[in-house]
Design a protein around this motif. Structure first.
Motif, PDB file in Angstrom:
ATOM      1  N   ALA A  50      94.621 -56.001 -39.466  1.00  0.00           N
ATOM      2  CA  ALA A  50      95.459 -57.434 -38.894  1.00  0.00           C
ATOM      3  C   ALA A  50      94.832 -58.461 -39.697  1.00  0.00           C
ATOM      4  N   VAL A  51      95.870 -59.429 -40.154  1.00  0.00           N
ATOM      5  CA  VAL A  51      95.491 -60.859 -40.734  1.00  0.00           C
ATOM      6  C   VAL A  51      96.153 -61.643 -39.993  1.00  0.00           C
ATOM      7  N   GLN A  52      95.397 -62.851 -39.687  1.00  0.00           N
ATOM      8  CA  GLN A  52      95.633 -64.013 -39.125  1.00  0.00           C
ATOM      9  C   GLN A  52      97.184 -64.706 -39.694  1.00  0.00           C
ATOM     10  N   TRP A  57      96.551 -60.903 -34.532  1.00  0.00           N
ATOM     11  CA  TRP A  57      96.098 -62.233 -34.301  1.00  0.00           C
ATOM     12  C   TRP A  57      97.091 -63.044 -33.670  1.00  0.00           C
ATOM     13  N   THR A  58      96.738 -63.953 -32.909  1.00  0.00           N
ATOM     14  CA  THR A  58      97.627 -65.203 -32.721  1.00  0.00           C
ATOM     15  C   THR A  58      97.226 -65.973 -33.870  1.00  0.00           C
ATOM     16  N   PRO A  59      98.396 -67.102 -34.195  1.00  0.00           N
ATOM     17  CA  PRO A  59      98.151 -68.147 -35.392  1.00  0.00           C
ATOM     18  C   PRO A  59      96.735 -69.216 -34.832  1.00  0.00           C
ATOM     19  N   GLU A  60      96.310 -69.022 -33.728  1.00  0.00           N
ATOM     20  CA  GLU A  60      95.360 -69.887 -33.205  1.00  0.00           C
ATOM     21  C   GLU A  60      93.785 -69.229 -33.634  1.00  0.00           C
ATOM     22  N   GLY A  61      93.858 -68.151 -33.886  1.00  0.00           N
ATOM     23  CA  GLY A  61      92.815 -67.299 -34.431  1.00  0.00           C
ATOM     24  C   GLY A  61      92.084 -66.745 -33.285  1.00  0.00           C
ATOM     25  N   VAL A  62      93.146 -66.153 -32.284  1.00  0.00           N
ATOM     26  CA  VAL A  62      92.470 -65.175 -31.210  1.00  0.00           C
ATOM     27  C   VAL A  62      92.929 -63.805 -31.674  1.00  0.00           C
ATOM     28  N   LEU A  63      92.024 -62.835 -31.751  1.00  0.00           N
ATOM     29  CA  LEU A  63      92.150 -61.379 -32.086  1.00  0.00           C
ATOM     30  C   LEU A  63      92.477 -60.607 -30.740  1.00  0.00           C
ATOM     31  N   CYS A  64      93.539 -60.231 -30.346  1.00  0.00           N
ATOM     32  CA  CYS A  64      93.987 -59.342 -29.489  1.00  0.00           C
ATOM     33  C   CYS A  64      93.956 -57.856 -29.775  1.00  0.00           C
ATOM     34  N   LEU A  65      93.193 -57.314 -28.797  1.00  0.00           N
ATOM     35  CA  LEU A  65      92.915 -55.794 -28.894  1.00  0.00           C
ATOM     36  C   LEU A  65      93.469 -55.187 -27.820  1.00  0.00           C
ATOM     37  N   PRO A 105      94.855 -49.338 -17.265  1.00  0.00           N
ATOM     38  CA  PRO A 105      95.917 -48.471 -18.161  1.00  0.00           C
ATOM     39  C   PRO A 105      96.344 -49.294 -19.270  1.00  0.00           C
ATOM     40  N   CYS A 106      96.531 -50.578 -19.064  1.00  0.00           N
ATOM     41  CA  CYS A 106      97.199 -51.331 -19.750  1.00  0.00           C
ATOM     42  C   CYS A 106      96.476 -52.785 -20.074  1.00  0.00           C
ATOM     43  N   GLY A 107      95.759 -52.895 -21.239  1.00  0.00           N
ATOM     44  CA  GLY A 107      95.084 -54.093 -21.049  1.00  0.00           C
ATOM     45  C   GLY A 107      95.176 -54.469 -22.663  1.00  0.00           C
ATOM     46  N   LEU A 108      94.611 -56.249 -22.813  1.00  0.00           N
ATOM     47  CA  LEU A 108      94.652 -56.897 -24.014  1.00  0.00           C
ATOM     48  C   LEU A 108      93.374 -57.724 -23.922  1.00  0.00           C
ATOM     49  N   ALA A 109      92.344 -57.431 -24.677  1.00  0.00           N
ATOM     50  CA  ALA A 109      91.434 -58.035 -24.664  1.00  0.00           C
ATOM     51  C   ALA A 109      91.349 -59.124 -25.922  1.00  0.00           C
ATOM     52  N   GLY A 110      90.958 -60.577 -25.523  1.00  0.00           N
ATOM     53  CA  GLY A 110      91.031 -61.216 -26.834  1.00  0.00           C
ATOM     54  C   GLY A 110      89.397 -61.749 -27.273  1.00  0.00           C
ATOM     55  N   LEU A 111      89.415 -61.995 -28.409  1.00  0.00           N
ATOM     56  CA  LEU A 111      88.210 -62.114 -29.239  1.00  0.00           C
ATOM     57  C   LEU A 111      88.389 -63.441 -30.196  1.00  0.00           C
ATOM     58  N   ASP A 112      87.479 -64.417 -29.790  1.00  0.00           N
ATOM     59  CA  ASP A 112      87.883 -65.735 -30.721  1.00  0.00           C
ATOM     60  C   ASP A 112      86.898 -65.507 -31.992  1.00  0.00           C
ATOM     61  N   VAL A 113      87.435 -66.089 -33.008  1.00  0.00           N
ATOM     62  CA  VAL A 113      86.609 -66.231 -34.234  1.00  0.00           C
ATOM     63  C   VAL A 113      85.507 -67.070 -34.267  1.00  0.00           C
ATOM     64  N   PRO A 114      84.339 -66.534 -34.381  1.00  0.00           N
ATOM     65  CA  PRO A 114      83.051 -67.206 -34.317  1.00  0.00           C
ATOM     66  C   PRO A 114      83.247 -68.353 -35.456  1.00  0.00           C
ATOM     67  N   GLU A 115      82.728 -69.655 -35.050  1.00  0.00           N
ATOM     68  CA  GLU A 115      82.679 -70.784 -35.873  1.00  0.00           C
ATOM     69  C   GLU A 115      81.538 -70.788 -36.970  1.00  0.00           C
ATOM     70  N   GLU A 116      81.920 -70.862 -38.170  1.00  0.00           N
ATOM     71  CA  GLU A 116      81.184 -71.021 -39.019  1.00  0.00           C
ATOM     72  C   GLU A 116      81.775 -71.910 -40.439  1.00  0.00           C
ATOM     73  N   PRO A 117      80.747 -72.433 -40.961  1.00  0.00           N
ATOM     74  CA  PRO A 117      81.243 -73.400 -41.965  1.00  0.00           C
ATOM     75  C   PRO A 117      81.660 -72.492 -43.353  1.00  0.00           C
ATOM     76  N   PRO A 118      82.893 -72.911 -43.908  1.00  0.00           N
ATOM     77  CA  PRO A 118      83.405 -72.232 -45.032  1.00  0.00           C
ATOM     78  C   PRO A 118      82.629 -72.136 -46.171  1.00  0.00           C
ATOM     79  N   GLU A 119      82.427 -71.180 -46.789  1.00  0.00           N
ATOM     80  CA  GLU A 119      81.504 -71.181 -48.134  1.00  0.00           C
ATOM     81  C   GLU A 119      82.644 -70.511 -49.148  1.00  0.00           C
ATOM     82  N   PRO A 120      82.236 -70.969 -50.313  1.00  0.00           N
ATOM     83  CA  PRO A 120      82.887 -70.462 -51.385  1.00  0.00           C
ATOM     84  C   PRO A 120      82.547 -68.755 -51.630  1.00  0.00           C
TER      85      PRO A 120
END
Length: 376
Positions: free
Chosen positions: A265-267, A317-325, A333-348
């Motif tokens: 999946a891609v955001q 992914w949601t556009p806000e950056g939450v990964l739903c699994l 029997p039917c669940g959806l878990a959300g994982l947030d993207v860890p904050e980190e400074p961008p690097e090249p």
């Protein structure tokens, strides 16, 4: 945002067969074969409400383990079944306490040199059409099996043996397939479904390498690529940008020594910002499956435990950056878990074992409703 999960299924002969969890391109619905043993039935999940919920769609007889299901954006579920020498297609939907079924027609096996069975492609971005692929010894057929006016119809015949299947736009016009001609290497090609299945090259890193397209994000142009160009004989995971002449990159962090890695999946919503897109990866080893998160702008691969009962390889992914699994357990029997993207400074992102793509920048995604290539 479309993804699928492979689960273990057991047929009447005891052999293991795959079961897929498919999610619509807009993330509203999903579908799978549920049940145990031979008591299998179609199950539809609703994912865009306050809480996810599942609706069983059983019929008078259980489904065959080889049946394929695919959700549509209106909540109906397409099912493909093998019946003697034919592949039949129907739409299932809830109607009161029962399951409604609308037959769509059938495709005869071996039609036009096609293989004995049609394989459903990932849900179309338009949400209304569904396509299947039949692979023969020398050619591959594409069939529109739902959304047409007169039942299943063949829309293209492509020279060569094809696999994969990745949508390149938001309209359901441009489809990427991984094609092998004769005994040559595998190369990703673009197929224009509005021009009779016109095929043009999409990805070639070297002349001898196997270059497959694994995922594509139409908003940003980010491509996830599998290729053995940097390491002949072993596929590496890399990334590039549709319509760009920048080199494909193969980050070292996407080559862990103790696990297999596959993007699923891609955001979305990161318009023209491919390096800012978060990518979800399924990680597999002897101990099981877990989740990886990565951005092209980062040097790090973040690894996280998946929820218990995760339908491994499925998520959005949601556009806000939450990964739903999606996950299913006896208690939930039917669940959806959300994982947030860890904050980190961008690097090249480092350029590791660079190979220049030829001709990503020449992909024919221009005009009409499609985008990319020279239209970018």
């Amino acid at each position: 945002m479309t993804a699928c999960a492979i689960e273990a299924a057991v047929g009447g002969d005891g052999a293991a067969r795959p079961k897929k969890f498919m999610i619509t391109a807009n993330g509203a619905y999903a579908a799978r074969l549920a049940g145990n043993g031979e008591a299998l039935y179609t199950e539809r999940w609703t994912l865009d409400g306050p809480e996810p919920y599942a609706v069983p769609l059983p019929l008078d007889q259980p489904e065959d383990p080889d049946a394929q299901v695919l959700p549509l954006a209106d909540g109906r579920v397409l099912i493909s079944r093998r019946a003697a020498t034919r592949q039949t297609f129907s739409l299932l939907y809830p109607t009161g306490p029962r399951t409604g079924e609308l037959p769509l027609g059938a495709v005869e096996s071996g039609s036009g040199g096609a293989a004995a069975e049609l394989v459903l492609l990932p849900p179309s971005p338009d949400g209304t059409c569904a396509y299947a692929m039949a692979v023969g010894p020398d050619s591959t057929e594409l069939w529109l099996v739902a959304g047409g006016a007169f039942g299943p119809e063949r829309v293209a015949e492509i020279k060569g043996v094809c696999g994969g299947g990745v949508w390149l736009d938001r309209t359901g016009r441009m489809l990427a397939l991984d094609r092998r001609l004769d005994d040559g290497p595998v190369k990703a090609v673009a197929v224009d479904l509005e021009r009779g299945g016109e095929v043009t090259p999409l990805l070639q890193i070297t002349e001898e390498s196997d270059d497959r397209l694994l995922l594509a994000d139409p908003d940003s142009g980010l491509l996830l690529i599998g290729s053995d160009a940097p390491s002949p004989g072993r596929e590496r995971l890399g990334w590039g940008v549709l319509g760009s002449m920048r080199p494909v990159r193969f980050p070292e962090c996407l080559r862990p020594a103790d696990a297999e890695v596959l993007p699923f999946a891609v955001q979305p919503g990161q318009v023209l910002l491919p390096e800012s897109c978060s990518v979800a990866l399924r990680m597999d080893a002897g101990a099981g499956s877990w989740v990886g998160m990565w951005r092209p702008a980062s040097r790090r691969l973040v690894q996280l435990a998946a929820p218990a009962g995760w339908l491994a390889g499925a998520g959005l992914w949601t556009p806000e950056g939450v990964l739903c699994l999606p996950y299913a357990t006896e208690s939930v029997p039917c669940g959806l878990a959300g994982l947030d993207v860890p904050e980190e400074p961008p690097e090249p992102a480092p350029v590791v074992e660079v190979c220049r793509p030829v001709p990503l920048g020449q992909a024919p995604l221009m005009g009409g409703k499609s985008r990319g290539g020279a239209a970018r």
